[in-house]
Design a protein around this motif. Structure first.
Motif, mmCIF file in Angstrom:
data_model
loop_
_atom_site.group_PDB
_atom_site.id
_atom_site.type_symbol
_atom_site.label_atom_id
_atom_site.label_comp_id
_atom_site.label_asym_id
_atom_site.label_seq_id
_atom_site.Cartn_x
_atom_site.Cartn_y
_atom_site.Cartn_z
ATOM 1 N N MET A 51 0.835 -1.201 0.000
ATOM 2 C CA MET A 51 0.000 0.000 0.000
ATOM 3 C C MET A 51 0.871 1.254 0.000
ATOM 4 S SD MET A 51 -2.881 1.355 -0.281
ATOM 5 C CE MET A 51 -3.960 -0.068 -0.229
ATOM 6 N N GLU A 52 0.404 2.238 -0.733
ATOM 7 C CA GLU A 52 1.171 3.460 -0.873
ATOM 8 C C GLU A 52 0.581 4.597 -0.044
ATOM 9 O OE1 GLU A 52 -0.806 2.062 -3.073
ATOM 10 O OE2 GLU A 52 -2.131 3.554 -3.955
ATOM 11 N N TYR A 53 1.448 5.338 0.583
ATOM 12 C CA TYR A 53 1.088 6.602 1.225
ATOM 13 C C TYR A 53 2.211 7.570 0.911
ATOM 14 C CZ TYR A 53 -2.045 3.516 3.765
ATOM 15 O OH TYR A 53 -2.990 2.582 4.072
ATOM 16 N N PRO A 54 1.958 8.869 1.046
ATOM 17 C CA PRO A 54 3.052 9.810 0.776
ATOM 18 C C PRO A 54 4.222 9.563 1.745
ATOM 19 C CG PRO A 54 0.951 10.957 0.915
ATOM 20 C CD PRO A 54 0.709 9.555 1.397
ATOM 21 N N MET A 55 5.364 9.315 1.205
ATOM 22 C CA MET A 55 6.616 9.125 1.953
ATOM 23 C C MET A 55 6.682 7.834 2.756
ATOM 24 S SD MET A 55 7.865 12.862 3.216
ATOM 25 C CE MET A 55 6.293 13.534 3.732
ATOM 26 N N ILE A 56 5.613 7.031 2.765
ATOM 27 C CA ILE A 56 5.712 5.727 3.427
ATOM 28 C C ILE A 56 4.938 4.688 2.614
ATOM 29 C CG2 ILE A 56 3.759 6.208 4.984
ATOM 30 C CD1 ILE A 56 5.312 4.445 7.078
ATOM 31 N N THR A 57 5.515 3.502 2.469
ATOM 32 C CA THR A 57 4.817 2.415 1.777
ATOM 33 C C THR A 57 4.801 1.206 2.687
ATOM 34 O OG1 THR A 57 6.838 1.557 0.765
ATOM 35 C CG2 THR A 57 5.617 3.200 -0.493
ATOM 36 N N LEU A 58 3.700 0.462 2.625
ATOM 37 C CA LEU A 58 3.616 -0.805 3.336
ATOM 38 C C LEU A 58 3.957 -1.900 2.337
ATOM 39 C CD1 LEU A 58 0.306 -0.334 5.364
ATOM 40 C CD2 LEU A 58 2.613 0.464 5.890
ATOM 41 N N ASP A 59 4.848 -2.764 2.711
ATOM 42 C CA ASP A 59 5.319 -3.785 1.791
ATOM 43 C C ASP A 59 5.402 -5.137 2.506
ATOM 44 O OD1 ASP A 59 6.237 -1.812 -0.434
ATOM 45 O OD2 ASP A 59 7.166 -1.063 1.395
ATOM 46 N N GLY A 60 5.423 -6.198 1.709
ATOM 47 C CA GLY A 60 5.547 -7.527 2.302
ATOM 48 C C GLY A 60 6.618 -8.313 1.580
ATOM 49 N N GLY A 61 6.908 -9.519 2.084
ATOM 50 C CA GLY A 61 7.884 -10.381 1.423
ATOM 51 C C GLY A 61 9.299 -10.082 1.876
ATOM 52 N N ALA A 62 10.236 -10.593 1.101
ATOM 53 C CA ALA A 62 11.643 -10.451 1.458
ATOM 54 C C ALA A 62 12.457 -10.324 0.180
ATOM 55 C CB ALA A 62 12.092 -11.683 2.244
ATOM 56 N N ASP A 63 13.695 -9.876 0.332
ATOM 57 C CA ASP A 63 14.572 -9.741 -0.820
ATOM 58 C C ASP A 63 14.932 -11.132 -1.361
ATOM 59 O OD1 ASP A 63 15.923 -8.272 -2.666
ATOM 60 O OD2 ASP A 63 17.746 -8.047 -1.467
ATOM 61 N N PRO A 64 14.915 -11.403 -2.670
ATOM 62 C CA PRO A 64 14.677 -10.452 -3.748
ATOM 63 C C PRO A 64 13.215 -10.367 -4.210
ATOM 64 C CG PRO A 64 15.457 -12.495 -4.683
ATOM 65 C CD PRO A 64 15.381 -12.713 -3.189
ATOM 66 N N ASP A 65 12.328 -11.214 -3.660
ATOM 67 C CA ASP A 65 10.969 -11.273 -4.223
ATOM 68 C C ASP A 65 10.140 -10.012 -3.951
ATOM 69 O OD1 ASP A 65 11.272 -14.008 -5.216
ATOM 70 O OD2 ASP A 65 11.428 -14.503 -3.096
ATOM 71 N N PHE A 66 10.538 -9.213 -2.954
ATOM 72 C CA PHE A 66 9.745 -8.001 -2.677
ATOM 73 C C PHE A 66 10.092 -6.827 -3.604
ATOM 74 C CE2 PHE A 66 12.628 -6.429 1.130
ATOM 75 C CZ PHE A 66 13.659 -6.151 0.233
ATOM 76 N N ARG A 67 11.042 -7.016 -4.485
ATOM 77 C CA ARG A 67 11.532 -5.877 -5.268
ATOM 78 C C ARG A 67 10.453 -5.221 -6.126
ATOM 79 N NH1 ARG A 67 17.778 -7.263 -6.947
ATOM 80 N NH2 ARG A 67 18.439 -7.815 -4.840
ATOM 81 N N GLY A 68 9.665 -6.056 -6.805
ATOM 82 C CA GLY A 68 8.606 -5.505 -7.657
ATOM 83 C C GLY A 68 7.608 -4.705 -6.841
ATOM 84 N N LEU A 69 7.276 -5.200 -5.659
ATOM 85 C CA LEU A 69 6.318 -4.508 -4.797
ATOM 86 C C LEU A 69 6.897 -3.171 -4.317
ATOM 87 C CD1 LEU A 69 3.524 -4.763 -3.462
ATOM 88 C CD2 LEU A 69 4.644 -5.835 -1.503
ATOM 89 N N LEU A 70 8.157 -3.175 -3.916
ATOM 90 C CA LEU A 70 8.792 -1.922 -3.481
ATOM 91 C C LEU A 70 8.798 -0.905 -4.613
ATOM 92 C CD1 LEU A 70 11.932 -3.083 -1.419
ATOM 93 C CD2 LEU A 70 9.886 -1.985 -0.558
ATOM 94 N N VAL A 71 9.171 -1.362 -5.814
ATOM 95 C CA VAL A 71 9.218 -0.436 -6.954
ATOM 96 C C VAL A 71 7.824 0.134 -7.205
ATOM 97 C CG1 VAL A 71 9.694 -0.207 -9.424
ATOM 98 C CG2 VAL A 71 11.180 -1.612 -8.019
ATOM 99 N N HIS A 72 6.813 -0.729 -7.139
ATOM 100 C CA HIS A 72 5.447 -0.286 -7.416
ATOM 101 C C HIS A 72 4.968 0.730 -6.368
ATOM 102 C CE1 HIS A 72 1.335 -0.685 -9.039
ATOM 103 N NE2 HIS A 72 0.987 -0.440 -7.781
ATOM 104 N N GLU A 73 5.045 0.363 -5.102
ATOM 105 C CA GLU A 73 4.480 1.235 -4.064
ATOM 106 C C GLU A 73 5.232 2.561 -3.990
ATOM 107 O OE1 GLU A 73 1.749 0.335 -3.364
ATOM 108 O OE2 GLU A 73 1.744 -1.832 -3.433
ATOM 109 N N ILE A 74 6.533 2.516 -4.154
ATOM 110 C CA ILE A 74 7.302 3.768 -4.139
ATOM 111 C C ILE A 74 7.021 4.573 -5.407
ATOM 112 C CG2 ILE A 74 9.663 4.696 -4.229
ATOM 113 C CD1 ILE A 74 10.396 2.363 -2.272
ATOM 114 N N GLY A 75 6.850 3.864 -6.531
ATOM 115 C CA GLY A 75 6.513 4.545 -7.795
ATOM 116 C C GLY A 75 5.244 5.378 -7.679
ATOM 117 N N HIS A 76 4.304 4.930 -6.842
ATOM 118 C CA HIS A 76 3.070 5.704 -6.644
ATOM 119 C C HIS A 76 3.360 7.136 -6.225
ATOM 120 C CE1 HIS A 76 -0.553 3.362 -7.183
ATOM 121 N NE2 HIS A 76 -0.028 2.326 -6.578
ATOM 122 N N ASN A 77 4.467 7.336 -5.547
ATOM 123 C CA ASN A 77 4.762 8.686 -5.059
ATOM 124 C C ASN A 77 5.024 9.671 -6.197
ATOM 125 O OD1 ASN A 77 5.117 9.230 -1.891
ATOM 126 N ND2 ASN A 77 5.272 7.048 -2.374
#
Ligand SMILES: [Zn+2]
Length: 267
Positions: free
Chosen positions: A53-79
């Motif tokens: 989930m995306e919020y300004p300046m903070i994202t909620l993410d799940g999983g672990a490296d390396p599988d969480f990478r796509g999620l991190l890119v997506h939620e941070i991209g929302h900013n």
């Protein structure tokens, strides 16, 4: 904003697999700042929250490296799109989720290369025979093509409520992600890499914090490229017609025996 702090908050049981998270956050911020306009906020937090989930300046993410990478890119991209451009996800989800899905493949490819980095399969057989996962196929094209071939996609210029199940991503709602992202990669194909990136930057700098709609996006791309792209945007945004290119000519060049292929759209 010159400096942004990149922070990872992790629960203790996951700490060993989140050691790389804040570095990865920094790589994402750097990549999108270079390609689509500077990140305007003082920090970015990725929080280990078994979620996405995306919020300004903070994202909620799940999983672990390396599988969480796509999620991190997506939620941070929302900013970039809802967070800085200021798109209204309820009114036109494609402007936020779709542009962010486009960024998801963009960021993964820029940071990790065309092939996704994932946890190796436990099965020897799968490790040897499974094909590498291409970021653009897994995150964009496969999902779009699967529905588009069965005519299940919807026009993008649609209010979120009119999909009748936005939360469940049903009734074509998933195409605010995949069809929009496919449209943007097709726009890149049409314009060429540098004109596309410059036009996208023109859109971002013109409309940052100004809450644009599809008409504004269309207009700013046409304004920058001096190309009448209304035929392109009409089809992608207002219809369910699918991409269909035809070959008008094939010519063998002198150099390296290469072939030059000329295409036309068959819409
Ligand atoms: Zn999203």
């Amino acid at each position: 904003m010159e400096w942004s702090k990149c922070i990872a908050l992790v629960t203790e049981p996951h700490a060993s697999k989140w050691q790389t998270a804040s570095d990865y956050v920094a790589k994402i911020i750097k990549t999108f700042s270079q390609d689509f306009g500077m990140y305007e906020y003082p920090k970015m937090v990725a929080a280990d929250a078994n979620d996405g989930m995306e919020y300004p300046m903070i994202t909620l993410d799940g999983g672990a490296d390396p599988d969480f990478r796509g999620l991190l890119v997506h939620e941070i991209g929302h900013n970039w799109f809802y967070g800085m451009i200021g798109n209204n996800e309820t009114y036109r989800a494609a402007l936020d989720e779709g542009f962010t899905q486009f960024l998801t493949a963009w960021g993964l490819r820029k940071i990790d290369g065309d092939t996704m980095i994932t946890t190796p399969d436990k099965s020897n057989y799968k490790r040897v025979f499974r094909e590498p996962k291409l970021a653009i196929d897994r995150n964009i094209y496969f999902r779009y093509i699967y529905d588009a071939m069965r005519h299940l996609d919807k026009p993008l210029n649609t209010h979120s409520h009119d999909f009748h199940n936005a939360l469940g991503h049903e009734n074509g709602y998933s195409h605010v992600y995949y069809k929009t992202a496919t449209m943007l990669y097709n726009l890149q194909y049409l314009l060429g890499d540098s004109l596309f990136l410059n036009a996208m930057n023109h859109y971002v700098s013109k409309w940052k914090f100004a809450h644009p709609y599809f008409e504004d996006f269309r207009q700013s791309i046409i304004e920058y490229t001096h190309e009448d792209l209304n035929y392109f945007f009409d089809q992608w945004l207002e219809t369910t017609k699918t991409i269909d290119y035809g070959i008008t000519s094939i010519r063998r060049t002198e150099k390296n025996n290469e072939y030059k292929i000329k295409l036309k759209t068959l819409w």
